[in-house]
Design a protein around this motif. Structure first.
Motif, mmCIF file in Angstrom:
data_model
loop_
_atom_site.group_PDB
_atom_site.id
_atom_site.type_symbol
_atom_site.label_atom_id
_atom_site.label_comp_id
_atom_site.label_asym_id
_atom_site.label_seq_id
_atom_site.Cartn_x
_atom_site.Cartn_y
_atom_site.Cartn_z
ATOM 1 N N UNK A 66 0.820 -1.216 0.000
ATOM 2 C CA UNK A 66 0.000 0.000 0.000
ATOM 3 C C UNK A 66 0.850 1.260 0.000
ATOM 4 N N UNK A 67 2.021 1.185 0.597
ATOM 5 C CA UNK A 67 2.894 2.344 0.654
ATOM 6 C C UNK A 67 3.393 2.587 2.066
ATOM 7 N N UNK A 68 4.116 3.682 2.201
ATOM 8 C CA UNK A 68 4.678 4.083 3.488
ATOM 9 C C UNK A 68 3.801 5.165 4.090
ATOM 10 N N UNK A 69 3.301 4.915 5.272
ATOM 11 C CA UNK A 69 2.454 5.860 5.999
ATOM 12 C C UNK A 69 3.294 6.502 7.104
ATOM 13 N N UNK A 70 3.248 7.813 7.189
ATOM 14 C CA UNK A 70 3.999 8.536 8.219
ATOM 15 C C UNK A 70 2.990 9.131 9.194
ATOM 16 N N UNK A 71 3.177 8.813 10.459
ATOM 17 C CA UNK A 71 2.227 9.227 11.496
ATOM 18 C C UNK A 71 2.990 9.849 12.651
ATOM 19 N N UNK A 72 2.546 11.033 13.068
ATOM 20 C CA UNK A 72 3.132 11.735 14.208
ATOM 21 C C UNK A 72 2.115 11.714 15.343
ATOM 22 N N UNK A 73 2.510 11.203 16.496
ATOM 23 C CA UNK A 73 1.605 11.154 17.646
ATOM 24 C C UNK A 73 1.585 12.509 18.350
ATOM 25 N N UNK A 74 0.562 12.699 19.165
ATOM 26 C CA UNK A 74 0.485 13.925 19.966
ATOM 27 C C UNK A 74 1.647 14.017 20.947
ATOM 28 N N UNK A 75 2.207 12.862 21.319
ATOM 29 C CA UNK A 75 3.331 12.826 22.254
ATOM 30 C C UNK A 75 4.692 13.060 21.608
ATOM 31 N N UNK A 76 4.693 13.353 20.300
ATOM 32 C CA UNK A 76 5.940 13.666 19.624
ATOM 33 C C UNK A 76 6.655 12.495 18.991
ATOM 34 N N UNK A 77 6.045 11.314 18.979
ATOM 35 C CA UNK A 77 6.674 10.166 18.335
ATOM 36 C C UNK A 77 6.334 10.166 16.849
ATOM 37 N N UNK A 78 7.254 9.628 16.050
ATOM 38 C CA UNK A 78 7.039 9.500 14.611
ATOM 39 C C UNK A 78 7.105 8.026 14.240
ATOM 40 N N UNK A 79 6.110 7.587 13.474
ATOM 41 C CA UNK A 79 6.057 6.217 12.991
ATOM 42 C C UNK A 79 6.107 6.215 11.475
ATOM 43 N N UNK A 80 6.955 5.371 10.917
ATOM 44 C CA UNK A 80 6.965 5.066 9.488
ATOM 45 C C UNK A 80 6.388 3.658 9.379
ATOM 46 N N UNK A 81 5.170 3.566 8.865
ATOM 47 C CA UNK A 81 4.454 2.299 8.837
ATOM 48 C C UNK A 81 4.263 1.822 7.404
ATOM 49 N N UNK A 82 4.814 0.657 7.106
ATOM 50 C CA UNK A 82 4.654 0.044 5.788
ATOM 51 C C UNK A 82 3.321 -0.694 5.758
ATOM 52 N N UNK A 83 2.468 -0.364 4.801
ATOM 53 C CA UNK A 83 1.171 -1.009 4.682
ATOM 54 C C UNK A 83 1.166 -2.070 3.595
#
Length: 146
Positions: free
Chosen positions: A67-84
């Motif tokens: 599906x692609x690479x999803x980039x998500x930033x949490x309210x707590x300042x963490x960054x996730x690079x999630x492969x779908x």
């Protein structure tokens, strides 16, 4: 130091239902997610997602698309690079589930949207990946060079 978390998640559909995991994450109610987890040292995203699906759902699957690479930033300042990924279920396995998983469920899109309205999806990416699997572009697994 700001670390980036590298994860992989899998949309698995059978008929009109999606394979979801129910987890307890420390809040008053459980949350729902696709089978997903961190990419371990020495793994690539394909190996990681197959491992996570097996550990969290006790299913063997066949990956069909990226599906692609999803980039998500949490309210707590963490960054996730999630492969779908998208996969087809093959065989249920006689294995115990990961201890963090309460149960697995085959849910309809309407049931998943209702969980979203109740704020019971683990992240906004859960519904986004399903919607993208239904209508967004899909990429061949070969775009990942491991």
């Amino acid at each position: 130091m700001n670390l980036i978390h590298s994860t992989a998640a899998c949309v698995i559909k059978q008929g009109e239902r999606y394979l979801m995991v129910e987890e307890q994450r420390g809040g008053p109610t459980s949350v729902f997610n696709q089978p997903a987890g961190h990419i371990e040292p020495g793994e690539g995203p394909i190996e990681a997602v197959l491992r996570e699906v097996q550990e969290e759902t006790a299913w063997q699957v066949s990956l069909t698309s990226y599906l692609g690479l999803y980039i998500f930033h949490t309210d707590g300042g963490q960054t996730f690079h999630s492969h779908g990924f998208i996969a087809e279920p093959l065989t249920p396995l006689n294995l115990p589930l990961d201890p963090d998983i309460i149960a697995t469920h085959w849910l309809t899109l309407e049931q998943i949207r209702a969980l979203d309205q109740q704020a019971r999806l683990r992240s906004p990416l859960v519904l986004k990946r399903i919607e993208d699997a239904l209508s967004g572009p899909r990429y061949p697994l070969s775009v990942i060079r491991e």
